[in-house]
Write a protein that holds these residues in place. Structure first.
Motif, PDB file in Angstrom:
ATOM      1  N   VAL A  11       4.366  -7.867   4.044  1.00 25.98           N
ATOM      2  CA  VAL A  11       4.369  -6.452   4.389  1.00 25.98           C
ATOM      3  C   VAL A  11       3.353  -6.184   5.500  1.00 25.98           C
ATOM      4  O   VAL A  11       2.208  -6.628   5.429  1.00 25.98           O
ATOM      5  CB  VAL A  11       4.044  -5.591   3.149  1.00 25.98           C
TER       6      VAL A  11
ATOM      7  N   GLN B  44       8.219  -6.487   8.752  1.00 28.18           N
ATOM      8  CA  GLN B  44       8.364  -6.148   7.336  1.00 28.18           C
ATOM      9  C   GLN B  44       7.626  -4.848   7.074  1.00 28.18           C
ATOM     10  O   GLN B  44       6.397  -4.819   6.975  1.00 28.18           O
ATOM     11  CB  GLN B  44       7.819  -7.272   6.453  1.00 28.18           C
ATOM     12  N   TRP B  45       8.353  -3.741   7.004  1.00 24.84           N
ATOM     13  CA  TRP B  45       7.756  -2.411   6.892  1.00 24.84           C
ATOM     14  C   TRP B  45       7.183  -2.191   5.498  1.00 24.84           C
ATOM     15  O   TRP B  45       6.029  -1.814   5.337  1.00 24.84           O
ATOM     16  CB  TRP B  45       8.825  -1.375   7.226  1.00 24.84           C
ATOM     17  N   THR B  46       8.010  -2.408   4.470  1.00 19.71           N
ATOM     18  CA  THR B  46       7.568  -2.332   3.079  1.00 19.71           C
ATOM     19  C   THR B  46       8.151  -3.531   2.337  1.00 19.71           C
ATOM     20  O   THR B  46       8.851  -4.360   2.924  1.00 19.71           O
ATOM     21  CB  THR B  46       8.043  -1.021   2.408  1.00 19.71           C
ATOM     22  N   ASP B  47       7.893  -3.590   1.031  1.00 20.61           N
ATOM     23  CA  ASP B  47       8.459  -4.677   0.233  1.00 20.61           C
ATOM     24  C   ASP B  47       9.983  -4.688   0.301  1.00 20.61           C
ATOM     25  O   ASP B  47      10.605  -5.745   0.182  1.00 20.61           O
ATOM     26  CB  ASP B  47       8.023  -4.545  -1.230  1.00 20.61           C
TER      27      ASP B  47
ATOM     28  N   ASP C   4      12.943  -3.861   5.994  1.00 19.27           N
ATOM     29  CA  ASP C   4      12.621  -4.697   7.145  1.00 19.27           C
ATOM     30  C   ASP C   4      13.307  -4.152   8.392  1.00 19.27           C
ATOM     31  O   ASP C   4      14.373  -3.544   8.322  1.00 19.27           O
ATOM     32  CB  ASP C   4      13.016  -6.157   6.901  1.00 19.27           C
TER      33      ASP C   4
END
Length: 242
Positions: A21, A53-56, A59
């Protein structure tokens, strides 16, 4: 020798690893490009792309490429493309996407072409060796043609990706897209891309790619005749990942 081997293994691990992340991975490619169909030339090409990878569960991917060729003062080839997609995963397998793209390719009949779409996808295989996923959705297109006309289109879009890590330093990547005009039974197109990428040193790879595009109702020439329905592109380039 041991140091070189360790560097290659480290590079291979990065080659296949998932992003964390907040991590951004970028790549630049410079190489040779050959085309056939509506244009027939050999020239140099350049590509830039990144993966974030913006958050878990979200993407982001962006890619832009360009090539331009002249022979004896006459333009023989020209294409500029940009494409971005955001994937949001609801589970290890199900996800949604939003995408946008732009194209200029006067040899294929487009002064400008803009695309935007959204849809759903499903991951069938995802392990350290293989990735296979399919998707489907809606795509809107507005195009300004070289014959002086413009139009907009509504497409059903289906697609699939298959990647195969066939060795510690080698990877095959392929993609198939099918677009069907929702307002015309004869208007459809397919684009197939396949490439092999081989790590040569840390962060440095050789990539050989092939793309074939079939457009059943291509744009028109200035004299009113149809352009070629099939265009192929072959690339050989050096990729730097950082």
């Amino acid at each position: 020798m041991k140091k070189v081997a360790a560097m290659l293994l480290c590079g291979a691990a990065l080659f296949a690893a998932d992003l964390k992340v907040g991590e951004l991975k970028q790549h630049v490619e410079l190489g040779y490009l050959g085309t056939s169909g509506n244009s027939d030339s050999k020239t140099l090409s350049a590509l830039y792309g990144n993966d974030y990878q913006w958050t878990d569960s979200t993407d982001v991917h962006f890619k832009t490429d360009a090539y331009y060729g002249e022979k004896d003062g006459d333009k023989t080839d020209e294409r500029y493309r940009a494409y971005g997609i955001v994937n949001h995963h609801y589970s290890p397998r199900g996800y949604s996407y939003v995408e946008a793209g732009a194209l200029r390719n006067t040899f294929q009949g487009y002064n400008q072409q803009y695309n935007g779409g959204l849809g759903m996808g499903y991951v069938i295989i995802d392990d350290k060796i293989q990735l296979f996923k399919v998707r489907g959705g809606y795509q809107y297109r507005w195009a300004n043609f070289t014959d002086g006309t413009d139009d907009d289109f509504h497409f059903l879009k289906l697609g699939a990706n298959y990647n195969y890590q066939f060795s510690e330093t080698g990877k095959l990547e392929s993609e198939l897209n099918f677009l069907k005009n929702l307002e015309s039974t004869d208007d459809f197109e397919t684009v197939f891309r396949i490439a092999v990428k081989v790590l040569m040193a840390e962060n440095l790879s050789l990539r050989v790619g092939f793309e074939v595009k079939y457009d059943n109702t291509p744009p028109l020439n200035d004299d009113g005749s149809e352009k070629d329905k099939t265009d192929t592109t072959t690339t050989v380039g050096i990729v730097y990942d950082f």
